[in-house]
Scaffold this motif. Structure first.
Motif, mmCIF file in Angstrom:
data_model
loop_
_atom_site.group_PDB
_atom_site.id
_atom_site.type_symbol
_atom_site.label_atom_id
_atom_site.label_comp_id
_atom_site.label_asym_id
_atom_site.label_seq_id
_atom_site.Cartn_x
_atom_site.Cartn_y
_atom_site.Cartn_z
ATOM 1 N N THR A 108 -0.905 23.364 41.866
ATOM 2 C CA THR A 108 -2.098 22.544 42.074
ATOM 3 C C THR A 108 -2.539 21.884 40.774
ATOM 4 O O THR A 108 -2.156 22.282 39.676
ATOM 5 C CB THR A 108 -3.271 23.384 42.619
ATOM 6 O OG1 THR A 108 -3.816 24.184 41.544
ATOM 7 C CG2 THR A 108 -2.857 24.282 43.762
ATOM 8 N N HIS A 109 -3.391 20.881 40.938
ATOM 9 C CA HIS A 109 -4.024 20.183 39.811
ATOM 10 C C HIS A 109 -5.409 19.788 40.308
ATOM 11 O O HIS A 109 -5.521 18.982 41.230
ATOM 12 C CB HIS A 109 -3.193 18.956 39.433
ATOM 13 C CG HIS A 109 -3.668 18.254 38.201
ATOM 14 N ND1 HIS A 109 -2.802 17.615 37.340
ATOM 15 C CD2 HIS A 109 -4.906 18.063 37.680
ATOM 16 C CE1 HIS A 109 -3.485 17.065 36.346
ATOM 17 N NE2 HIS A 109 -4.769 17.318 36.540
ATOM 18 N N GLN A 110 -6.465 20.367 39.728
ATOM 19 C CA GLN A 110 -7.804 20.140 40.268
ATOM 20 C C GLN A 110 -8.853 19.902 39.184
ATOM 21 O O GLN A 110 -8.770 20.454 38.095
ATOM 22 C CB GLN A 110 -8.239 21.319 41.138
ATOM 23 C CG GLN A 110 -8.253 22.668 40.474
ATOM 24 C CD GLN A 110 -6.943 23.415 40.612
ATOM 25 O OE1 GLN A 110 -6.128 23.128 41.487
ATOM 26 N NE2 GLN A 110 -6.723 24.398 39.742
ATOM 27 N N ASP A 111 -9.824 19.083 39.519
ATOM 28 C CA ASP A 111 -10.918 18.726 38.616
ATOM 29 C C ASP A 111 -12.135 19.597 38.938
ATOM 30 O O ASP A 111 -12.673 19.528 40.048
ATOM 31 C CB ASP A 111 -11.272 17.244 38.811
ATOM 32 C CG ASP A 111 -12.415 16.785 37.920
ATOM 33 O OD1 ASP A 111 -12.974 17.603 37.171
ATOM 34 O OD2 ASP A 111 -12.750 15.586 37.988
ATOM 35 N N PRO A 112 -12.602 20.426 37.987
ATOM 36 C CA PRO A 112 -13.761 21.288 38.252
ATOM 37 C C PRO A 112 -15.005 20.535 38.707
ATOM 38 O O PRO A 112 -15.797 21.057 39.495
ATOM 39 C CB PRO A 112 -14.003 21.977 36.904
ATOM 40 C CG PRO A 112 -12.672 21.977 36.250
ATOM 41 C CD PRO A 112 -12.031 20.674 36.653
ATOM 42 N N GLU A 113 -15.200 19.329 38.213
ATOM 43 C CA GLU A 113 -16.381 18.566 38.624
ATOM 44 C C GLU A 113 -16.349 18.224 40.104
ATOM 45 O O GLU A 113 -17.390 17.961 40.709
ATOM 46 C CB GLU A 113 -16.488 17.275 37.793
ATOM 47 C CG GLU A 113 -16.902 17.520 36.356
ATOM 48 C CD GLU A 113 -17.173 16.232 35.615
ATOM 49 O OE1 GLU A 113 -18.301 16.070 35.091
ATOM 50 O OE2 GLU A 113 -16.268 15.376 35.557
ATOM 51 N N LYS A 114 -15.156 18.245 40.683
ATOM 52 C CA LYS A 114 -15.027 17.945 42.112
ATOM 53 C C LYS A 114 -14.986 19.235 42.944
ATOM 54 O O LYS A 114 -15.695 19.360 43.938
ATOM 55 C CB LYS A 114 -13.751 17.125 42.364
ATOM 56 C CG LYS A 114 -13.685 15.843 41.548
ATOM 57 C CD LYS A 114 -14.741 14.849 41.973
ATOM 58 C CE LYS A 114 -14.805 13.656 41.040
ATOM 59 N NZ LYS A 114 -13.540 12.967 40.840
ATOM 60 N N PHE A 115 -14.147 20.211 42.537
ATOM 61 C CA PHE A 115 -13.985 21.380 43.412
ATOM 62 C C PHE A 115 -15.134 22.380 43.275
ATOM 63 O O PHE A 115 -15.267 23.278 44.112
ATOM 64 C CB PHE A 115 -12.628 22.064 43.224
ATOM 65 C CG PHE A 115 -12.434 22.868 41.960
ATOM 66 C CD1 PHE A 115 -12.993 24.129 41.815
ATOM 67 C CD2 PHE A 115 -11.629 22.389 40.939
ATOM 68 C CE1 PHE A 115 -12.781 24.883 40.671
ATOM 69 C CE2 PHE A 115 -11.400 23.139 39.804
ATOM 70 C CZ PHE A 115 -11.986 24.384 39.668
ATOM 71 N N LEU A 116 -15.988 22.213 42.267
ATOM 72 C CA LEU A 116 -17.169 23.067 42.178
ATOM 73 C C LEU A 116 -18.386 22.433 42.830
ATOM 74 O O LEU A 116 -19.420 23.083 42.987
ATOM 75 C CB LEU A 116 -17.495 23.366 40.709
ATOM 76 C CG LEU A 116 -16.532 24.286 39.966
ATOM 77 C CD1 LEU A 116 -16.918 24.376 38.489
ATOM 78 C CD2 LEU A 116 -16.494 25.678 40.584
ATOM 79 N N GLU A 117 -18.246 21.168 43.233
ATOM 80 C CA GLU A 117 -19.409 20.455 43.763
ATOM 81 C C GLU A 117 -19.123 19.895 45.159
ATOM 82 O O GLU A 117 -18.986 20.651 46.117
ATOM 83 C CB GLU A 117 -19.830 19.375 42.764
ATOM 84 C CG GLU A 117 -20.281 19.978 41.420
ATOM 85 C CD GLU A 117 -20.641 18.941 40.379
ATOM 86 O OE1 GLU A 117 -20.750 17.752 40.712
ATOM 87 O OE2 GLU A 117 -20.810 19.327 39.205
#
Length: 231
Positions: A108-117
């Protein structure tokens, strides 16, 4: 300079269990043998394209919630790679298929600003579904899981590691290894982290610029606050 990191929970130890091992590849000093391996993974592996478009995601069957939110590969025997981990983190989970010795993995490759919000619910469902698939396909106690990437100057790094760790621990029954600390704040001309995973050999090549030794230490998600006090 290339160095290896690998820690794993005692309860995961058994004769057949093989942990994921990470090779830290310094951008400024990569040897020819390692470079050749990385290029082989790039040529033949599956690119987990964080910046892809809808057409790319559909063609490669990559789970996502839109461009530059998160990207999750299928569970397959192929090698995997992704690059441009700025603030983003990556997950790799691998297991040995039932009735064979073939390894299958997803990345996976994920952006914390997106998956935490705003993408939190979708992200959690997609990641949980993939873990359930790999559990169903693989031998019991053959599965390992790791987290890598991140930016030391990003305020949500700690929260993101704890969040990912909780999902994986809930589904697999053990904490994943965070293979290294995050990268220090990018300077001008500094390349972001890249990850290249050799599925059959369970080996991850983490390519990034030279870091302070304390940023190269493995740890568990539950230790992130304590570990971050060193950075």
């Amino acid at each position: 300079m290339n160095s290896e990191n690998s820690i794993f929970n005692k309860e995961k130890e058994n004769e057949s269990f093989k942990p994921i091992r990470a090779c830290l590849v310094e951008e400024e000093n990569v040897d020819e043998s390692t470079l050749s391996t990385i290029w082989k993974i790039r040529r033949n592996g599956e690119f987990v394209d964080y910046s892809g478009n809808e057409e790319v995601y559909k063609k490669r069957n990559i789970k996502n919630a839109g461009k530059e939110t998160y990207a999750m590969s299928e569970c397959t025997p192929e090698n995997k790679y992704s690059n441009e981990y700025f603030n983003s983190t990556g997950i790799i989970i691998v297991g040995e298929e039932k009735n064979s010795k073939k390894q299958i993995s997803f990345m996976t490759h994920q952006d914390p600003e997106k998956f935490l919000e705003d993408k939190k619910e979708l992200f959690t469902k997609d990641l949980t579904d993939l873990i359930k698939i790999i559990k169903e396909k693989c031998k019991e106690k053959s599965i390992d899981a790791i987290i890598f990437g991140g930016n030391a100057g990003f305020r949500e790094y700690q929260e993101s590691i704890k969040f990912l760790g909780n999902i994986i621990t809930k589904e697999l029954g053990f904490e994943p290894t965070v293979m290294t600390g995050p990268k220090s704040i990018l300077s001008k001309g500094d390349e972001p982290t890249a990850g290249y995973f050799d599925t059959q050999n369970r080996r991850l090549y983490i390519r990034r610029s030279k870091q302070a030794s304390e940023l190269n230490e493995s740890y568990l998600p539950s230790e992130v606050k304590k570990q971050s006090s060193k950075w």
